[in-house]
Design an enzyme around this catalytic site. Sequence first.
Site: not given
Ligand code: G6P
Length: 600
Positions: A2, A28, A82, A108-109, A478, A482, A485, A501, A595
């Site tokens: 949001c 965001r 969102w 927001n929240g 990670e 990626k 996502e 395993h 984000k």
């Molecule tokens: C969201 C973002 C990720 C990020 C995570 C933690 O899921 O899409 O890219 O790693 O939040 O965010 P931060 O701002 O705490 O690194």
Amino acid sequence: MCGIIAYRGHKSNAARMVLEGLKKLEYRGYDSWGVAARTEEKKGGVETPDIFIHKKIGKIGELNLSELSLPRSNLAMAHSRWATHGGVTVKNAHPHASLEKDIVIIHNGIVENYLELKKELIKNRYEFVSETDTEVAAHVIHSEYAKCGDLEKAVLNALKKFTGRYAFLVMSKKHDMLIAARRGSPLIVGKGENGDYFVASDIPAFRAHTDEVMYLDDEEMVVIDESGARFMDLKKNKEVTKRLVKITWDTKEAEKGAFSHFMIKEIMDQKETIHRAINQDEKLIKKVAQAIDKAFGTYLVGCGTTGKVCMVGSYLFSRIAHKHINVEFGSEFPNFRHFIRKGSLFVAVSQSGETADTLEAMEVAKEKGAKLMALVNVEGSSMDRLADISIYQKAGPEKAVASTKATTAQMAILTLIAYACAGNIVEGKKLLLETASLINDMLNPRYEDHIRTLAEKIKDVESMYVIGRGMNYPMALEGAIKLQEVSYIHAEGFAGGELKHGPIALITKGTPCIALVANDEMKNEILSNAIEVKARGGFIIGVSPTNEEVFDYWIKVPDVGNASPIVNIIPVQILAYHLALLRKNDPDMPRNLAKSVTVK
Ligand code: G6P
């Protein structure tokens, strides 16, 4: 997650300004948007205030604002939603209004006790058009307003009834006044010229208008009207003065420039960001290293991609400084609160400095008496302000949902601290400077083309796997994030040794498997794991300083010793980006993701 932006001032195009601001918050992640603007039109010769509300599902980005017929207004607010409570519908989109628009809010929240409050309101004949907790909040404020006719008092009384973390913006058709309050979700006030004020969840929303900001802290409220901005500490119930902070980054840093997406721009920014990240005050790094040395247990805590960076951190501290560091995801950390005491060190790692789970973990650690450190990209963010010591990632604004340049900046800084803990900051800095310069060479158009060619070969696969060992194991996790996502291909990361395993059962003919290889003591083992996958028909993509027989496709990375996780993740970022494009996905705004995740 949001986005919130509001304006009150002397200009009459408030609605347009907030919608332009909302476009700057698109990164965001959201699914619908809306705007409210207070108007004063002459009806029968009398100025009659009203509130114009317009809401839509989908993205605002492509919308030509001149196609909207927006009223003249000096007070407006806009919101990108969102979805949490209730599906993606126009009715659930913000702003939400209570009776006759006496109260209009964006939020927001989450108001956690909204069901309880809703029951009470229904008894008092309030009707609901949406499924949201926000509409409940609007009615609660309205019920308080009906009792006293004073907007400020009504908001104060209503806030006492809400539980959870939130940021609210409130306006009313009857008052030329904007009220904002926060508990847990970020809100920043921008001070413009001639008594103009902005309130937003992130600075890019109003950066075009001002570079002077004031941060609202938790349990604070701001009332903006013709006499200016008054800040209130809600716990102490008294006015507070806020410090005016100057923003140093300019608007260009938060724009795409010649790139077609923020994601690829930010990947390419890594030519410079590693260098910037390690350009830290050595005294500060040494102080942090000492704090880790002295601590009764250090906890590295982050979420999502940043959580994987924390995992890399624990390998780095073990390898370089022979120190054990605990790692937890923000959402899981509270389970380990029993081990935190005075003398423990809590290190929050975060790009935004606002992620709700990490922030809450930090609060838990604070309660237990731990010392707090923040490694954040956003200066002035909640984690920065809560911490006893902060280190800044200096990556510049990161707008693509999928984190890239903040990730490598975080790893570079953790590497530097690990070397400082080993009493060898000079060697650490030398390694990282070399790495930065090798990344600069690596990120050339030919390199990107080579990865794009690979993306074309594998774009239609159903599943992909990423494997690594040691400090490259968290990067395998990670790498999979990626790919998930932005390409939406089913992807999973594994520790090379764990494959046999269970996961190896998933390998069939042609399944791509990326092996992240470092020129270290685990090289032969990870190559053996790649051979095991190949023997089951897997298509092996080697990310490695040297070409190996087992690789079906080789992506070269520089040989940089302990900085290997930093260089190994970059080709996977580029691959994910090109897969997204080939599969016609928007890499900057992937479906369902946000984000800055400001809800738990
Ligand atoms: C969201 C973002 C990720 C990020 C995570 C933690 O899921 O899409 O890219 O790693 O939040 O965010 P931060 O701002 O705490 O690194």
